[in-house]
Scaffold this active site. Structure first.
Site, PDB file in Angstrom:
ATOM      1  N   GLU A 124      -4.740  88.253  43.578  1.00 19.37           N
ATOM      2  CA  GLU A 124      -4.254  89.396  42.799  1.00 19.37           C
ATOM      3  C   GLU A 124      -5.392  89.841  41.882  1.00 19.37           C
ATOM      4  OE1 GLU A 124      -0.583  90.558  39.779  1.00 19.37           O
ATOM      5  OE2 GLU A 124      -1.562  88.610  39.619  1.00 19.37           O
ATOM      6  N   HIS A 131       7.006  91.676  43.118  1.00 20.67           N
ATOM      7  CA  HIS A 131       7.892  91.243  42.042  1.00 20.67           C
ATOM      8  C   HIS A 131       7.562  91.890  40.693  1.00 20.67           C
ATOM      9  CE1 HIS A 131       4.288  88.838  41.756  1.00 20.67           C
ATOM     10  NE2 HIS A 131       4.613  88.506  40.528  1.00 20.67           N
ATOM     11  N   ASP A 132       6.390  92.519  40.581  1.00 20.09           N
ATOM     12  CA  ASP A 132       5.975  93.171  39.340  1.00 20.09           C
ATOM     13  C   ASP A 132       6.114  94.684  39.386  1.00 20.09           C
ATOM     14  OD1 ASP A 132       5.226  90.867  37.951  1.00 20.09           O
ATOM     15  OD2 ASP A 132       3.172  90.907  38.719  1.00 20.09           O
ATOM     16  N   ASP A 161      -2.545  84.301  41.582  1.00 20.42           N
ATOM     17  CA  ASP A 161      -2.166  85.167  40.476  1.00 20.42           C
ATOM     18  C   ASP A 161      -3.383  85.480  39.595  1.00 20.42           C
ATOM     19  OD1 ASP A 161       0.172  86.326  38.954  1.00 20.42           O
ATOM     20  OD2 ASP A 161      -0.639  85.005  37.398  1.00 20.42           O
ATOM     21  N   ASP A 185       2.444  80.552  45.450  1.00 16.24           N
ATOM     22  CA  ASP A 185       1.858  81.349  44.377  1.00 16.24           C
ATOM     23  C   ASP A 185       1.077  80.416  43.462  1.00 16.24           C
ATOM     24  OD1 ASP A 185       1.375  83.602  42.762  1.00 16.24           O
ATOM     25  OD2 ASP A 185       3.395  84.344  43.129  1.00 16.24           O
TER      26      ASP A 185
END
Length: 551
Positions: free
Chosen positions: A246, A320-321, A204, A102
């Site tokens: 993302e 995860h969000d 990210d 990430d």
């Protein structure tokens, strides 16, 4: 990467996301770690995945659970050491699994040496690594930009009298990508990770790095694609790497700019249009909206069509969000198993790269903590306090957190029915979902009809059947409000996929061109089907895929 999953052959791969803090604890401190992940690689190999997306494990004060990085080239002590990380890369590769790190480079932690130096003096050589502005004429913030975590996106540095930008926590100052030194430092860091043998990066909020602050353009700034093309040339473009960005702001047109091969930017992006269908247009995700299948189908059809021949889709229900897939799109009560299988079939039979979030393959569900104190997510906690102060009721806010809060995905992985679900011998950093005694890996592995084996079968089919990877997409029953169905076609093969998205028994009128065709059932969550009659009786959440061969 290996020849099996090199840049020439990555499209048949399936990605599994691990949230390290919550996956497996190897030392009893209550927090998942790299040793825990290593101990479960055989499980991931059994599932069949090839790419392991690892949420951040870099050194961090953990203000935002690792998405606030203080050293890109060291490992947070709670997760282990760099030696553990290198062992994970090696052990995973031995199982034909490659690591996606990430990459969080829109911002750093305020404890990163660059920011520590930058804030020490306006003459610091690192001052311009971050975004600074003088106060407005009234002494307040330079403009009215808001943080995604609540409050102003500007924080005053009192000694210098200047404000620094942070689109997230006050402890996550934004990097200034207009500074070529920032880009050079990031590229060098990325190359050092690639040299360690990782398979690529998940990036990210990468759509924010081209921000035009004074114009208050945060996403898709004018230099965004220039910076990504520079990054590609300087780092992963020269290697067999996979990259996914993302991009909360992305439209299909944007996605083609990111992922069309000739543009030499990224492999693919995450778009979130199907996720935001649940959000209130004014109050966002904290006011949940009911699921509308017609709107959902229109979004998926739009993306499947737009990226059909250029670019590439990322396919996901959760991360995860986000809330748990079966709780959001299926039924986490009576029909948990059958609806989880339906969602798996639907996702893996679309065109694109499927992503599995940890626990999705056993049908883990959302958690409904009764008290706000039980939550750990900074976003949920900050927004709760802010909205309560504005007069929003506790019931409304806790309801929004139950439905869409990030901690739904962050409760510990449920390995077995023993104490703490086999996740840790210590005190878990966040409470477990109470249903772990029934919903866990051990139970799934012991049941040949479990959600796990359904996922395993889908992953295996993807590797065996080029049609699932490369076949064209065409929606059928487009106006049906309860069924999502489509055809995938490649050369002489056609795949029909039908999914009942409800707990109802349905009768479906089958078009004449599909009636009585003899096919082979690839996968089903109910009784296998080999042909379709004029009318099709569907069970609640029934899902199946039939392949037809043309002579």
């Amino acid at each position: 990467m290996s020849d099996t999953h090199s840049a020439r052959g990555w499209k048949d791969a399936v990605v599994y996301q691990v949230y390290p803090r919550s996956f497996m604890d190897s030392n009893g401190d209550g927090t998942g770690d790299l040793g825990g992940i290593i101990s479960k690689l055989d499980y991931l190999q059994q599932l069949g995945i090839n790419l392991l997306w690892l949420s951040p494990v870099y050194r961090s004060p953990m203000d935002d659970n690792g998405y606030d990085i203080s050293d890109y080239e060291d490992i947070a002590e709670i997760f282990g050491s760099m030696a553990d990380m290198e062992r994970l890369i090696t052990e995973a590769k031995a199982r034909d699994i490659h690591i996606l790190m990430d990459l969080v480079v829109n911002h750093t932690s305020d404890e990163h040496p660059w920011f520590v130096d930058a804030i020490s003096s306006t003459n610091s050589t690192y001052r311009d690594f971050y975004v600074w502005r003088k106060p407005a004429t009234d002494g307040g913030p330079p403009n009215n930009l808001r943080s995604n975590f609540g409050g102003s996106a500007w924080t005053l540095d009192k000694p210098s009298g200047e404000y620094y930008l942070h689109q997230f926590s006050t402890r996550q100052p934004d990097l200034n990508w207009d500074n070529p030194r920032v880009r050079d430092e990031v590229h060098a860091m990325m190359n050092r990770w690639l040299d360690k043998g990782i398979g690529g990066f998940r990036m990210d909020v990468i759509d924010l790095i081209g921000k035009e602050v004074d114009q208050q353009i945060m996403a898709n700034g004018k230099n965004l694609h220039l910076y990504l093309q520079q990054m590609n040339r300087a780092t992963f473009g020269k290697r067999n790497s996979i990259t996914v960005g993302e991009t909360w702001s992305a439209t299909p047109e944007d996605a083609l700019l990111y992922s069309a091969e000739e543009r030499k930017e990224l492999t693919m992006v995450f778009q979130f249009e199907h996720i935001k269908l649940f959000w209130d247009p004014h109050q966002g995700k904290w006011c949940n909206q009911p699921f509308d299948l017609l709107r959902f189908k229109a979004v998926i059809n739009k993306w499947q069509t737009a990226l059909a021949h250029r670019g590439w889709n990322s396919l996901f229900w959760s991360n995860h969000d986000l809330p748990r897939a079966v709780s959001k799109f299926g039924d986490d009560g009576q029909y948990r198993v059958v609806s989880a299988k339906m969602l798996a079939t639907a996702l893996h039979c679309l065109k694109g790269t499927p992503y599995i979030y940890q626990g999705e393959e056993i049908g883990m569900t959302n958690v409904h903590f009764a008290h706000i104190e039980d939550y750990r997510d900074i976003e949920s906690l900050n927004l709760y306090q802010e909205r309560i102060a504005e007069g929003v009721s506790h019931a409304q806010m806790i309801g929004g957190i139950h439905a869409n809060g990030r901690d739904n995905a962050r409760t510990p992985m449920q390995w077995d029915s023993s104490a703490n679900a086999g996740f840790t011998d210590g005190q878990p950093w966040i409470a477990l979902n109470p249903n772990y005694e029934q919903v866990n890996v051990a139970a799934a592995l012991a049941d040949p009809n479990s959600v796990f084996y359904h996922y395993q079968q889908l992953i295996a089919l993807r590797k065996q059947l080029p049609l699932l990877v490369h076949g064209d997409f065409q929606q059928v029953f487009a106006e049906h409000t309860k069924v999502f169905a489509w055809l995938r076609t490649l050369e002489k093969q056609t795949l029909l996929v039908i999914n009942n998205f409800t707990r109802e028994h349905l009768t479906l009128d089958v078009p004449k061109n599909l009636q009585s065709l003899q096919g082979r059932c690839l996968i089903s969550n109910c009784a296998p089907r080999e042909q379709l009659d004029a009318q099709l009786e569907l069970q609640p959440y029934e899902s199946f895929a039939i392949i037809f061969e043309r002579s």
